[in-house]
Design a protein around this motif. Structure first.
Motif, PDB file in Angstrom:
ATOM      1  N   SER A  47      -2.014   1.865   1.396  1.00  0.00           N
ATOM      2  CA  SER A  47      -0.912   2.193   2.302  1.00  0.00           C
ATOM      3  C   SER A  47      -0.108   3.401   1.842  1.00  0.00           C
ATOM      4  O   SER A  47       0.537   4.063   2.660  1.00  0.00           O
ATOM      5  N   THR A  48      -0.118   3.700   0.534  1.00  0.00           N
ATOM      6  CA  THR A  48       0.676   4.822   0.031  1.00  0.00           C
ATOM      7  C   THR A  48       0.115   5.270  -1.312  1.00  0.00           C
ATOM      8  O   THR A  48      -0.533   4.502  -2.016  1.00  0.00           O
ATOM      9  N   ALA A  53       5.131   1.837  -3.119  1.00  0.00           N
ATOM     10  CA  ALA A  53       3.993   0.913  -3.054  1.00  0.00           C
ATOM     11  C   ALA A  53       4.454  -0.536  -3.181  1.00  0.00           C
ATOM     12  O   ALA A  53       4.705  -1.028  -4.291  1.00  0.00           O
ATOM     13  N   ASN A  54       4.557  -1.208  -2.063  1.00  0.00           N
ATOM     14  CA  ASN A  54       4.941  -2.614  -2.038  1.00  0.00           C
ATOM     15  C   ASN A  54       3.733  -3.524  -1.923  1.00  0.00           C
ATOM     16  O   ASN A  54       3.876  -4.704  -1.613  1.00  0.00           O
ATOM     17  N   ASP A  55       2.541  -2.987  -2.133  1.00  0.00           N
ATOM     18  CA  ASP A  55       1.340  -3.804  -2.019  1.00  0.00           C
ATOM     19  C   ASP A  55       0.455  -3.589  -3.241  1.00  0.00           C
ATOM     20  O   ASP A  55       0.390  -2.494  -3.808  1.00  0.00           O
ATOM     21  N   ARG A  91      -1.585  -0.082  -5.602  1.00  0.00           N
ATOM     22  CA  ARG A  91      -1.480   0.074  -7.051  1.00  0.00           C
ATOM     23  C   ARG A  91      -2.861   0.005  -7.701  1.00  0.00           C
ATOM     24  O   ARG A  91      -3.136   0.721  -8.660  1.00  0.00           O
ATOM     25  N   LYS A  92      -3.750  -0.848  -7.185  1.00  0.00           N
ATOM     26  CA  LYS A  92      -5.123  -0.851  -7.692  1.00  0.00           C
ATOM     27  C   LYS A  92      -5.762   0.520  -7.485  1.00  0.00           C
ATOM     28  O   LYS A  92      -6.495   1.016  -8.332  1.00  0.00           O
ATOM     29  N   ALA A  93      -5.488   1.120  -6.332  1.00  0.00           N
ATOM     30  CA  ALA A  93      -6.149   2.363  -5.954  1.00  0.00           C
ATOM     31  C   ALA A  93      -5.688   3.540  -6.804  1.00  0.00           C
ATOM     32  O   ALA A  93      -6.475   4.438  -7.093  1.00  0.00           O
ATOM     33  N   SER A 135      -3.521  -6.228  -9.486  1.00  0.00           N
ATOM     34  CA  SER A 135      -3.385  -4.765  -9.487  1.00  0.00           C
ATOM     35  C   SER A 135      -3.978  -4.119 -10.727  1.00  0.00           C
ATOM     36  O   SER A 135      -4.093  -2.915 -10.808  1.00  0.00           O
ATOM     37  N   GLY A 136      -4.397  -4.920 -11.715  1.00  0.00           N
ATOM     38  CA  GLY A 136      -4.993  -4.325 -12.915  1.00  0.00           C
ATOM     39  C   GLY A 136      -6.491  -4.521 -13.009  1.00  0.00           C
ATOM     40  O   GLY A 136      -7.089  -4.251 -14.049  1.00  0.00           O
TER      41      GLY A 136
END
Length: 545
Positions: free
Chosen positions: A44-45, A51-53, A57-59, A525-526
């Motif tokens: 999404s961002t 980044a609220n998802d 953060r994974k990306a 996310s990691g």
């Protein structure tokens, strides 16, 4: 009292699958140095402050780097910082690695670090930094002093979640919304919305190979072995599994529990797993009878068939949960403490449950059976465990329970409405915490975190628990922190605002002949950390087996 300002973004840790989308087309690349993995939603961002998802953060976690990183066991390792020196309770001197450049060619300096912190002000993720940050003084290009607003025990762990970006991003000279620019081992290449997101190996990453001092980094190559990382965006978990088994992708993370047994039986697939930092729970509406009565709440908790849920719903994956802090954080909990909480307040015991429910209903002068509901989103695993709890409650003379399912966004709105504690329904939810114990308690059980401020859906309020959590957050001594958290957990479990169900397990499945060296990271996310994390001694190659 510390000025805690945790935001509603933590709601996104309430684990839940969303809708279904068809399989995307085949990703490109056939030179043997491409890894094709999956994302369960679109990115999404690219901006860390927006980044609220967890998907975003994974990306971008392989693109941006923080000052320090937290390894697979929870230990802090230097990344862009070479040293963190605590000068007093509120001041830390940060020494930066020299010779580091961003993907746009600019040098990474103390000014970039200060700007990276301060650009969080007024953003959706403001609390990531301004929960503890007061100011920073630049000493020279590679040294700065960070002043905290108060003593803050998780400071070093927290730095691991703050990506460093160029100072130009803070002055709008660089727009991160068009592409992430970091110092990491991979640079942004392509994003085709709802189809794929691609990274390529970055030129001039600062890591020059092993240090020669016998550390884990000695065994890591100077550049990532994999040239291209392509994330196929496949929302439906069953479609991810089909793509993996069909050879269209190399790696799928967090496959559904009912697919794991088949994947383990497939000689072409390797399944790895790691105890995760999260749990499933049944939340009670504390303002509504009969759940306003503590005996009733413990009675229901005593009827949660945790072992049966793990066996029949999760295929034997996971562990019974009797308290909020995950056993992943063994500095702050123990097997004996969890067993004690189970024996005293939570473990499945129909006879004890009947005694408690009889006393609770009598105290409230309620004639059973009491008609009520367990509300849940549509995640299959969650629905199935809620059904098992329903069956246990309906097998007594005290309840007549039904299940009500909602689409995820509707469900989130209902739970966060601010008056869910006045409903007559119990709520089936999940929670994913981090490496610090505060993340498992404050958002759910601190009085000021009651919905709609954050995620305390039960509206549990205890002056004693609030005090213990505040003391723990500002105490640097680990033994003293553990004592405060054990006291807080004991009080929460005794008063039973929720019934804990299961500690989760993170699972990755990959094609044995295509992937070698991949390790499962235990936190959301990691997941892709091990693709290239030189300071942790971790890297992945293609063409494994």
């Amino acid at each position: 009292m510390p000025p805690v300002t945790t935001s509603r973004r933590q709601l996104l840790r309430w684990v839940g699958a969303t809708g279904a989308v068809g399989l995307a087309g085949c990703a490109g690349g056939d030179d043997g140095s491409e890894l094709v993995a999956t994302l369960g939603a679109d990115v999404s961002t690219y901006d860390p402050t927006q980044a609220n998802d967890t998907t975003s953060r994974k990306a971008f976690d392989l693109v941006y780097e923080p000052l320090v990183a937290v390894d697979f066991e929870g230990s802090v390792h230097p990344v862009l910082a070479t040293d963190l020196d605590q000068r007093d309770d509120r001041t830390w001197r940060v020494s930066l690695r020299e010779g580091v450049t961003f993907h746009d060619g600019s040098d990474c300096t103390a000014a970039d670090v200060k700007a990276s912190f301060e650009r969080y002000a007024g953003t959706p993720r403001e609390s990531d930094v301004f929960l503890w940050y007061d100011d920073a003084t630049i000493r020279d290009d590679h040294t700065l002093d960070v002043t905290l607003s108060r003593p803050y025990a998780p400071f070093q762990l927290t730095l691991g979640g703050v990506p460093i970006v160029p100072e130009a991003a803070a002055t709008d000279a660089l727009d991160l919304s068009t592409g992430p620019v970091g110092t990491g081992p991979y640079a942004f290449d392509t994003h085709e919305p709802d189809r794929l997101y691609r990274l390529v190996r970055a030129d001039d990453h600062w890591f020059a190979g092993g240090s020669g001092n016998g550390s884990d980094a000695d065994d890591v190559p100077a550049e990532p072995p994999i040239e291209t990382i392509t994330f196929r965006i496949i929302v439906e978990q069953a479609s991810q599994v089909a793509a993996l088994q069909g050879g269209d992708i190399d790696l799928a993370n967090n496959p559904p529990a009912d697919a794991v047994a088949d994947l383990r039986d497939d000689d072409a697939i390797t399944v790895s797993e790691h105890l995760a930092g999260g749990f499933e729970m049944l939340v009670f509406p504390l303002a509504s009878r009969p759940f306003s009565n503590r005996d009733v709440r413990e009675g229901v908790s005593r009827l949660i068939p945790r072992e049966a849920i793990i066996d029949s719903v999760y295929g034997g994956i996971g562990r019974p949960a009797y308290a909020p802090i995950s056993p992943l954080l063994d500095d702050y909990t123990s097997e004996s403490f969890l067993a004690e909480m189970g024996d005293e307040y939570m473990r499945y015991d129909p006879e004890r449950a009947a005694e408690l429910l009889d006393a609770g209903f009598a105290a409230l002068d309620i004639s059973p059976p009491y008609e009520t509901t367990i509300v849940t989103n549509e995640t299959g695993d969650r629905v199935r465990w809620a059904q098992l709890v329903r069956d246990e409650l309906n097998a007594t003379d005290f309840f007549d329970v039904s299940i009500e399912q909602f689409e995820w966004s509707t469900y989130v709105g209902r739970v966060l409405s601010g008056d869910s504690h006045r409903s007559d329904a119990m709520m089936a939810l999940g929670w994913s915490g981090g490496w610090d114990p505060d993340t498992y308690l404050r958002p759910l059980f601190y009085s000021e975190q009651a919905t709609p401020s954050c995620c305390n859906a039960a509206h549990y309020a205890s002056d004693e628990v609030d005090r213990l959590l505040d003391e723990a957050l500002t105490t640097y001594d680990t033994a003293e922190r553990r004592d405060r958290y054990e006291q807080a957990q004991r009080r929460v479990v005794e008063e039973a605002p929720v019934g804990f169900v299961r500690f989760g397990t993170r699972i990755e499945a990959y094609r044995t002949d295509a992937v070698e060296g991949f390790r499962t990271y235990p936190l959301d996310s990691g997941e892709f950390t091990s693709i290239y994390a030189p300071t942790m001694g971790a890297y992945t190659t293609t063409g494994g087996g």
